[in-house]
Design an enzyme around this catalytic site. Structure first.
Site, short mmCIF file in Angstrom:
data_model
loop_
_atom_site.label_atom_id
_atom_site.label_comp_id
_atom_site.label_asym_id
_atom_site.label_seq_id
_atom_site.Cartn_x
_atom_site.Cartn_y
_atom_site.Cartn_z
N ASP A 113 9.80 75.79 -4.12
CA ASP A 113 9.76 77.25 -4.12
C ASP A 113 8.37 77.70 -3.66
O ASP A 113 7.36 77.08 -3.98
CB ASP A 113 10.06 77.76 -5.53
CG ASP A 113 9.94 79.26 -5.62
OD1 ASP A 113 10.85 79.95 -5.17
OD2 ASP A 113 8.90 79.73 -6.13
N LYS A 147 19.60 83.40 -2.22
CA LYS A 147 20.40 82.22 -2.55
C LYS A 147 21.68 82.23 -1.70
O LYS A 147 22.75 82.62 -2.16
CB LYS A 147 20.74 82.23 -4.04
CG LYS A 147 21.27 80.91 -4.57
CD LYS A 147 21.56 81.01 -6.06
CE LYS A 147 22.02 79.68 -6.61
NZ LYS A 147 22.38 79.76 -8.03
N ASP A 181 19.57 74.55 -7.13
CA ASP A 181 20.97 74.77 -6.74
C ASP A 181 21.15 74.70 -5.22
O ASP A 181 22.08 74.08 -4.71
CB ASP A 181 21.44 76.16 -7.21
CG ASP A 181 21.91 76.16 -8.65
OD1 ASP A 181 21.88 75.09 -9.29
OD2 ASP A 181 22.31 77.22 -9.15
N THR A 201 10.77 73.51 -12.67
CA THR A 201 9.44 74.03 -12.98
C THR A 201 9.50 75.27 -13.87
O THR A 201 8.47 75.85 -14.19
CB THR A 201 8.68 74.39 -11.69
OG1 THR A 201 9.47 75.35 -10.97
CG2 THR A 201 8.45 73.17 -10.82
N LYS A 214 26.26 70.84 -11.05
CA LYS A 214 26.61 71.96 -10.17
C LYS A 214 25.53 72.25 -9.14
O LYS A 214 24.33 72.19 -9.44
CB LYS A 214 26.81 73.23 -11.00
CG LYS A 214 28.08 73.27 -11.79
CD LYS A 214 28.13 74.63 -12.46
CE LYS A 214 29.32 74.80 -13.34
NZ LYS A 214 29.32 76.10 -13.98
N LYS A 223 28.20 85.48 -7.50
CA LYS A 223 27.25 84.44 -7.88
C LYS A 223 27.87 83.05 -7.75
O LYS A 223 28.95 82.79 -8.27
CB LYS A 223 26.81 84.70 -9.32
CG LYS A 223 25.51 84.04 -9.68
CD LYS A 223 25.01 84.60 -11.00
CE LYS A 223 23.98 83.69 -11.61
NZ LYS A 223 22.80 83.45 -10.80
N GLU A 256 19.05 80.60 -22.60
CA GLU A 256 20.01 79.49 -22.44
C GLU A 256 19.89 78.51 -23.60
O GLU A 256 20.87 77.89 -24.00
CB GLU A 256 19.77 78.77 -21.11
CG GLU A 256 20.23 79.55 -19.87
CD GLU A 256 21.74 79.56 -19.63
OE1 GLU A 256 22.48 78.90 -20.39
OE2 GLU A 256 22.18 80.24 -18.69
N HIS A 347 18.25 85.81 -14.77
CA HIS A 347 19.52 85.21 -15.16
C HIS A 347 19.67 85.13 -16.69
O HIS A 347 20.68 85.56 -17.25
CB HIS A 347 19.65 83.81 -14.55
CG HIS A 347 20.86 83.06 -15.01
ND1 HIS A 347 22.14 83.40 -14.64
CD2 HIS A 347 20.99 82.00 -15.87
CE1 HIS A 347 23.00 82.58 -15.22
NE2 HIS A 347 22.33 81.72 -15.97
#
Length: 452
Positions: A113, A147, A181, A201, A214, A223, A256, A347
């Site tokens: 990134d 994305k 992803d 990271t 995934k 999405k 998460e 997210h």
């Protein structure tokens, strides 16, 4: 099958089962199950069934596919003396020895990134050069808005120019969940499947994107509508990356983590409830200040529980053949909410708003007590996560649940907490309960919660 040959007199169908045996450099089919293992070089786990009727012949191939991937916690991943990043994915000792003895330089294509590259470019470059690696580093703006398939194709063009060996030179992805992803999808497309390595990271990708199979990109304003289930050959976890992550992104990852706590692990919930503020303050690092070594102990304990509970859910259902998934908690409404207000919600923030509403649904359904509900919402607030958003309307909730029916075999499959650290899947939550929960959720939380 049982017998090598069967006849169904009603349809006059004859079915034969063949095993596949390697003979020198070719495969031969052998009738029946009983193969002399001493004379056969190798017997494949694959089978071919041949069925013959008056209409014609059908061949059914049963070929088991096994994916093996490792998730490894390490320290000093970018220390030049640590060869984990270059060789940690190799499990065959002989292959490892051959590579170490060889004079041939290691080649690696690295995608990172853009923001991560600003911080770690010197460390990454020094690491690769100290280990005499022939490399290409591609730094890209891997944000949720970018994305896309275009981004994946851009990566593939560069991979192609680098002339990557598709079996022995894994692509390395260093970044957050979006980066992991996109690179995963690109790798799964290149020469039909090129191995790749994930180095997360951010806290969110550390405990979520990095441990599953995934890959994907956004498509048609939805999405992750395009993607594949191709796990990395290895994931390397180093908590030191988290120290450069902004505080808001630590909260983002804690969402998460809280998801796994509410679904599966009361101990993790209590850890977040009691030490969430410390984890935010210390950014999951060993800390010499007021917290002492207890901060790193709590950090490693929390990440380990989150990862093991996630792997428990993913490993037996890597391809999502079973659509009843506890890990979908917080992911029924959040995808639509996240895309609607992009880029204002991260997210994990969108996931937490979804979870916050679902906690009210649980309480309204009699699955959670008022006290448990309050404890969960207080924990969310303590983790500095949003618990309400004006864009999360009843209309958006209904549409999301309707879409869910389409993609989940006609059932809502709604995971809901039934206590702290326990959950079940529900398919029959009435509109009345959803609406009452929504009204209570909005009335109680919209006043105190400012939008992010």
């Amino acid at each position: 099958m049982g017998k090598a040959q069967q006849e169904d007199h009603k349809t006059k169908q004859k079915t034969s089962e063949f095993s596949l045996v390697r003979v020198k450099s070719t495969w031969k089919r052998k009738l029946g199950k009983k193969i002399n293992k001493d004379t056969a070089c190798c017997v494949s786990p694959a089978k071919i069934y041949e069925s013959t009727t008056e209409q014609g012949t059908t061949w059914t191939v049963v070929s088991p596919i096994t994916f093996t991937y490792t998730v490894t916690e390490t320290q000093g991943l970018l220390d030049p003396s640590n060869d984990t990043l270059l060789l940690g994915h190799i499990t065959d000792p002989r292959q490892l020895e051959d590579i170490k003895k060889s004079n041939k330089p290691i080649r690696r294509f690295v995608v990172t990134d853009q923001e991560v590259y600003k911080i770690y470019s010197t460390k990454i470059t020094e690491y690769l050069e100290a280990n005499n690696v022939v490399y290409k580093i591609l730094a890209l703006p891997t944000t949720e808005e970018n994305k896309s398939m275009e981004m994946a194709l851009k990566i593939l063009e560069e991979v192609n120019n680098f002339s990557l060996d598709r079996r022995t030179e894994p692509i390395i992805a260093i970044g957050g969940g979006v980066c992991l992803d996109i690179v995963g999808l690109a790798a799964s497309l290149y020469r039909r499947r090129t191995p790749y390595i994930r180095v997360p990271t951010t806290l969110l990708s550390y405990i979520d994107a990095s441990v599953g199979a995934k890959t994907g990109v956004n498509f048609a304003n939805c999405k992750n509508k395009l993607g594949a289930y191709i796990p990395p050959t290895a994931t390397f976890l180093d908590l030191s990356f988290i120290q450069s992550v902004p505080r808001r992104h630590i909260s983002n990852g804690l969402a998460e983590m809280l998801k796994m706590a509410l679904m599966k692990h009361k101990g993790l919930f209590e850890l977040l409830e009691n030490h969430g503020c410390m984890l935010l303050d210390t950014k999951f690092q060993a800390d010499n200040s007021v917290y002492g070594c207890s901060s790193f102990k709590a950090a490693s304990q929390a990440t380990r529980i989150a990862i093991t509970t996630m792997l428990e859910e993913l490993a037996p259902n890597l391809w999502e053949d079973d659509l009843n998934r506890l890990v979908d908690f917080g992911h029924l409404i959040s995808p639509a909410l996240e895309m609607k207000v992009l880029p204002s919600l991260l997210h994990g923030e969108a996931v937490n708003i979804d979870m916050s509403y679902m906690v009210y649904v649980s309480q309204e359904s009699g699955l959670l007590t008022e006290e448990e509900k309050q404890r969960i919402i207080s924990c969310m607030v303590g983790l500095e996560l949003p618990v309400w958003h004006e864009a999360c309307t009843m209309e958006l909730i209904q549409k999301s649940l309707q879409d869910r029916l389409k993609h989940s075999g006609g059932l809502v499959r709604m995971p809901l907490p039934v206590g702290l650290g326990q959950a079940e899947i529900f398919n029959n939550t009435s509109y009345e309960i959803l609406h009452k929960a929504y009204k209570k959720w909005r009335d109680e939380l919209s006043v105190s919660s400012g939008d992010h």
